[in-house]
Design a protein around this motif. Structure first.
Motif, PDB file in Angstrom:
ATOM      1  N   LEU A  47       0.848  -1.189   0.000  1.00  0.00           N
ATOM      2  CA  LEU A  47       0.000   0.000   0.000  1.00  0.00           C
ATOM      3  C   LEU A  47       0.885   1.242   0.000  1.00  0.00           C
ATOM      4  O   LEU A  47       1.710   1.431   0.895  1.00  0.00           O
ATOM      5  CB  LEU A  47      -0.891  -0.022   1.239  1.00  0.00           C
ATOM      6  CG  LEU A  47      -2.164   0.826   1.259  1.00  0.00           C
ATOM      7  CD1 LEU A  47      -3.092   0.480   0.099  1.00  0.00           C
ATOM      8  CD2 LEU A  47      -2.893   0.622   2.586  1.00  0.00           C
ATOM      9  N   VAL A  48       0.723   2.087  -1.011  1.00  0.00           N
ATOM     10  CA  VAL A  48       1.534   3.296  -1.109  1.00  0.00           C
ATOM     11  C   VAL A  48       1.023   4.335  -0.109  1.00  0.00           C
ATOM     12  O   VAL A  48      -0.178   4.609  -0.040  1.00  0.00           O
ATOM     13  CB  VAL A  48       1.493   3.879  -2.534  1.00  0.00           C
ATOM     14  CG1 VAL A  48       2.166   5.251  -2.585  1.00  0.00           C
ATOM     15  CG2 VAL A  48       2.180   2.922  -3.505  1.00  0.00           C
ATOM     16  N   ILE A  49       1.943   4.897   0.658  1.00  0.00           N
ATOM     17  CA  ILE A  49       1.596   5.955   1.608  1.00  0.00           C
ATOM     18  C   ILE A  49       1.905   7.300   0.953  1.00  0.00           C
ATOM     19  O   ILE A  49       3.047   7.761   0.922  1.00  0.00           O
ATOM     20  CB  ILE A  49       2.371   5.794   2.929  1.00  0.00           C
ATOM     21  CG1 ILE A  49       2.095   4.423   3.552  1.00  0.00           C
ATOM     22  CG2 ILE A  49       1.989   6.899   3.906  1.00  0.00           C
ATOM     23  CD1 ILE A  49       2.882   4.152   4.825  1.00  0.00           C
ATOM     24  N   HIS A  50       0.878   7.901   0.378  1.00  0.00           N
ATOM     25  CA  HIS A  50       0.963   9.233  -0.244  1.00  0.00           C
ATOM     26  C   HIS A  50       0.258  10.165   0.720  1.00  0.00           C
ATOM     27  O   HIS A  50      -0.971  10.241   0.738  1.00  0.00           O
ATOM     28  CB  HIS A  50       0.268   9.197  -1.616  1.00  0.00           C
ATOM     29  CG  HIS A  50       0.144  10.544  -2.272  1.00  0.00           C
ATOM     30  ND1 HIS A  50       1.210  11.196  -2.842  1.00  0.00           N
ATOM     31  CD2 HIS A  50      -0.940  11.346  -2.467  1.00  0.00           C
ATOM     32  CE1 HIS A  50       0.795  12.343  -3.364  1.00  0.00           C
ATOM     33  NE2 HIS A  50      -0.506  12.460  -3.134  1.00  0.00           N
ATOM     34  N   SER A  51       1.011  10.859   1.551  1.00  0.00           N
ATOM     35  CA  SER A  51       0.392  11.456   2.725  1.00  0.00           C
ATOM     36  C   SER A  51       1.038  12.772   3.139  1.00  0.00           C
ATOM     37  O   SER A  51       2.109  13.139   2.657  1.00  0.00           O
ATOM     38  CB  SER A  51       0.469  10.474   3.906  1.00  0.00           C
ATOM     39  OG  SER A  51      -0.235   9.284   3.616  1.00  0.00           O
ATOM     40  N   ILE A  52       0.340  13.427   4.054  1.00  0.00           N
ATOM     41  CA  ILE A  52       0.714  14.700   4.662  1.00  0.00           C
ATOM     42  C   ILE A  52       1.172  15.717   3.607  1.00  0.00           C
ATOM     43  O   ILE A  52       1.047  15.506   2.413  1.00  0.00           O
ATOM     44  CB  ILE A  52       1.759  14.534   5.794  1.00  0.00           C
ATOM     45  CG1 ILE A  52       3.072  13.971   5.280  1.00  0.00           C
ATOM     46  CG2 ILE A  52       1.188  13.677   6.886  1.00  0.00           C
ATOM     47  CD1 ILE A  52       4.173  13.957   6.321  1.00  0.00           C
ATOM     48  N   GLY A  53       1.659  16.854   4.054  1.00  0.00           N
ATOM     49  CA  GLY A  53       2.132  17.897   3.167  1.00  0.00           C
ATOM     50  C   GLY A  53       3.173  18.728   3.888  1.00  0.00           C
ATOM     51  O   GLY A  53       3.513  18.461   5.051  1.00  0.00           O
ATOM     52  N   PRO A  54       3.699  19.753   3.233  1.00  0.00           N
ATOM     53  CA  PRO A  54       4.733  20.581   3.864  1.00  0.00           C
ATOM     54  C   PRO A  54       4.312  21.184   5.199  1.00  0.00           C
ATOM     55  O   PRO A  54       5.150  21.351   6.092  1.00  0.00           O
ATOM     56  CB  PRO A  54       4.981  21.665   2.814  1.00  0.00           C
ATOM     57  CG  PRO A  54       4.647  21.016   1.516  1.00  0.00           C
ATOM     58  CD  PRO A  54       3.481  20.127   1.824  1.00  0.00           C
ATOM     59  N   SER A  55       3.028  21.523   5.342  1.00  0.00           N
ATOM     60  CA  SER A  55       2.581  22.118   6.609  1.00  0.00           C
ATOM     61  C   SER A  55       2.769  21.148   7.771  1.00  0.00           C
ATOM     62  O   SER A  55       3.246  21.526   8.849  1.00  0.00           O
ATOM     63  CB  SER A  55       1.113  22.533   6.512  1.00  0.00           C
ATOM     64  OG  SER A  55       0.933  23.536   5.542  1.00  0.00           O
ATOM     65  N   GLU A  56       2.381  19.888   7.566  1.00  0.00           N
ATOM     66  CA  GLU A  56       2.547  18.889   8.616  1.00  0.00           C
ATOM     67  C   GLU A  56       4.031  18.636   8.897  1.00  0.00           C
ATOM     68  O   GLU A  56       4.427  18.409  10.045  1.00  0.00           O
ATOM     69  CB  GLU A  56       1.860  17.579   8.224  1.00  0.00           C
ATOM     70  CG  GLU A  56       0.341  17.629   8.249  1.00  0.00           C
ATOM     71  CD  GLU A  56      -0.248  18.032   6.905  1.00  0.00           C
ATOM     72  OE1 GLU A  56      -1.457  17.838   6.714  1.00  0.00           O
ATOM     73  OE2 GLU A  56       0.496  18.554   6.041  1.00  0.00           O
ATOM     74  N   ILE A  57       4.843  18.640   7.838  1.00  0.00           N
ATOM     75  CA  ILE A  57       6.278  18.413   8.036  1.00  0.00           C
ATOM     76  C   ILE A  57       6.892  19.543   8.864  1.00  0.00           C
ATOM     77  O   ILE A  57       7.676  19.308   9.791  1.00  0.00           O
ATOM     78  CB  ILE A  57       6.986  18.277   6.673  1.00  0.00           C
ATOM     79  CG1 ILE A  57       6.514  17.002   5.964  1.00  0.00           C
ATOM     80  CG2 ILE A  57       8.503  18.255   6.859  1.00  0.00           C
ATOM     81  CD1 ILE A  57       6.995  16.863   4.538  1.00  0.00           C
ATOM     82  N   GLY A  58       6.524  20.775   8.534  1.00  0.00           N
ATOM     83  CA  GLY A  58       7.023  21.898   9.317  1.00  0.00           C
ATOM     84  C   GLY A  58       6.579  21.825  10.761  1.00  0.00           C
ATOM     85  O   GLY A  58       7.361  22.120  11.689  1.00  0.00           O
ATOM     86  N   HIS A  59       5.323  21.412  10.975  1.00  0.00           N
ATOM     87  CA  HIS A  59       4.795  21.328  12.333  1.00  0.00           C
ATOM     88  C   HIS A  59       5.487  20.228  13.129  1.00  0.00           C
ATOM     89  O   HIS A  59       5.898  20.449  14.279  1.00  0.00           O
ATOM     90  CB  HIS A  59       3.285  21.068  12.287  1.00  0.00           C
ATOM     91  CG  HIS A  59       2.670  20.871  13.636  1.00  0.00           C
ATOM     92  ND1 HIS A  59       2.478  21.907  14.523  1.00  0.00           N
ATOM     93  CD2 HIS A  59       2.216  19.750  14.270  1.00  0.00           C
ATOM     94  CE1 HIS A  59       1.923  21.453  15.625  1.00  0.00           C
ATOM     95  NE2 HIS A  59       1.755  20.149  15.496  1.00  0.00           N
ATOM     96  N   MET A  60       5.646  19.034  12.533  1.00  0.00           N
ATOM     97  CA  MET A  60       6.257  17.933  13.285  1.00  0.00           C
ATOM     98  C   MET A  60       7.710  18.245  13.616  1.00  0.00           C
ATOM     99  O   MET A  60       8.197  17.890  14.693  1.00  0.00           O
ATOM    100  CB  MET A  60       6.139  16.615  12.505  1.00  0.00           C
ATOM    101  CG  MET A  60       7.044  16.496  11.289  1.00  0.00           C
ATOM    102  SD  MET A  60       7.013  14.845  10.527  1.00  0.00           S
ATOM    103  CE  MET A  60       5.444  14.892   9.681  1.00  0.00           C
TER     104      MET A  60
END
Length: 395
Positions: A136-149
């Motif tokens: 199952l390909v995980i095509h997920s989150i975006g730059p906003s979530e990356i910046g937040h984490m």
């Protein structure tokens, strides 16, 4: 049609690059049919086989708790709100299992900017899903979530990206783009990162081998020039990285959010933007329209405006649906839309590789279980034996 507009249309149709100023002139001045014809010439040259693709996936939201409070969002709840929730891993895996059973090849794991969710949370999330469902390909989150984490964990963007890729993230969604130019972005989401920062994070991800899509939300009062500026900002990054697989514009949905307004993007404006995008993005391979926000008739018409991908049968979608997007589809309907537009339907994967080409009607899928919003917290579950449109009218 003026000679200048005709010259730009011809150059773009022939594969030449057009400037942002020329793109704005086309968007505002080019005759509708001539604009669509030029965009379709580009599509035919890129995809002479006449194939239009679709995807089967599921959007799984792990939490609706968010500190960003975007004014257009009807999905989020502030921390400690009584309606806030976060799914445990067992529930996320259960939803993945349902998706696989219905033929999904991709999941989009997305949620709010939870104040407690740092890189470690996403490492566990992606690692657990990938271990249980390696195909199952995980095509997920975006730059906003990356910046937040990265901020929550106190690490660099590069470190966050490297760690979540190692954990199992295959591809980044274009989520959180909305409008990238400063004025409309600040009006929509004053607590979110700038458009320039969104693109910087994308660029870092591309350099580390994580490709992505790019999106755009139309209809919150942005100007025509700001719409084209959004395209320009994306194209500049694409020139440097080549990491955007597709461009996916969609229209703002006005229910249950702080903007409380009707969308300013008409169907005609949307279709014109689609066509201009196909002419402007000479280095972006795929163009996807959003039947979820514009409706299936507009989605089908977009296939004559340069579009080569009709997007997904989303087995679950809660975010845009919470704001009023009530369009739904069965897989058999989506295939029929493609076929009756004079195109050849094909199921694809995240990389736009063809998994099954339906060369003739005899090849078309028949599994009526595969339909959008099989499970949704935002919309009532469909009854299998009643037409979708009838149920929406009742609801």
């Amino acid at each position: 049609m003026s000679r200048e507009i005709d010259e730009v249309l011809q150059r773009a149709a022939d594969g030449g690059r057009i400037s942002p100023e020329e793109a704005l002139a086309l968007y505002e001045q080019a005759p509708f049919h001539a604009l669509g014809e030029a965009a379709d010439v580009v599509r035919r040259r890129r995809y002479p086989d006449g194939i239009v693709t679709y995807l089967i996936d599921r959007n799984i939201n792990y939490t609706n708790v968010c500190v960003t409070a975007c004014k257009f969002c009807a999905f989020y709840r502030a921390p400690k709100h009584k309606e806030g929730w976060s799914h445990d891993m067992a529930e996320i895996l259960r939803r993945c299992a349902e998706a696989v059973d219905l033929g999904a090849t991709q999941v989009m794991l997305q949620g709010g900017h939870h104040p407690d969710f740092g890189v470690e949370y996403y490492e566990e999330l992606f690692g657990t899903v990938k271990a249980e469902y390696p195909g199952l390909v995980i095509h997920s989150i975006g730059p906003s979530e990356i910046g937040h984490m990265a901020k929550v964990s106190g690490v660099s963007i590069e470190d966050a990206i490297t760690r979540i890729k190692t954990a199992g993230l295959d591809s980044i969604a274009g989520a959180g783009a909305e409008m990238l130019p400063e004025r409309p972005r600040r009006a929509l989401a004053p607590l979110k990162e700038s458009g320039e920062r969104w693109l910087e994070i994308m660029e870092v991800a591309h350099r580390h081998g994580l490709e992505s899509t790019a999106t755009m939300m139309m209809g919150t009062g942005e100007t025509n020039a700001e719409r084209i500026e959004h395209l320009r900002m994306i194209r500049d990054v694409q020139d440097r990285t080549g990491g955007f697989r597709a461009f996916i514009p969609w229209t703002y949905q006005p229910e249950n959010n702080h903007l409380k307004g009707r969308t300013q993007a008409t169907t005609l404006e949307y279709l014109r933007l689609i066509a201009v995008a196909r002419l402007f993005f000479d280095e972006v391979a795929h163009l996807q329209s959003s039947w979820l926000t514009t409706g299936k008739p507009a989605g089908q018409l977009s296939l004559h405006m340069g579009v080569d991908d009709l997007g997904s049968i989303m087995l679950e979608e809660n975010v845009i649906s919470s704001a009023g997007a009530k369009h739904r589809s069965r897989l058999t309907e989506l295939v029929e839309l493609i076929r009756t537009a004079g195109r050849i339907p094909a199921q694809r994967n995240t990389l736009y590789e063809h998994l099954s080409v339906h060369w003739t009607p005899a090849d078309d899928p028949t599994d009526d279980r595969v339909r959008s919003h099989v499970s949704s917290i935002a919309l009532p579950i469909l009854e299998r034996d009643r037409p979708v449109e009838d149920q929406l009218a009742k609801n």
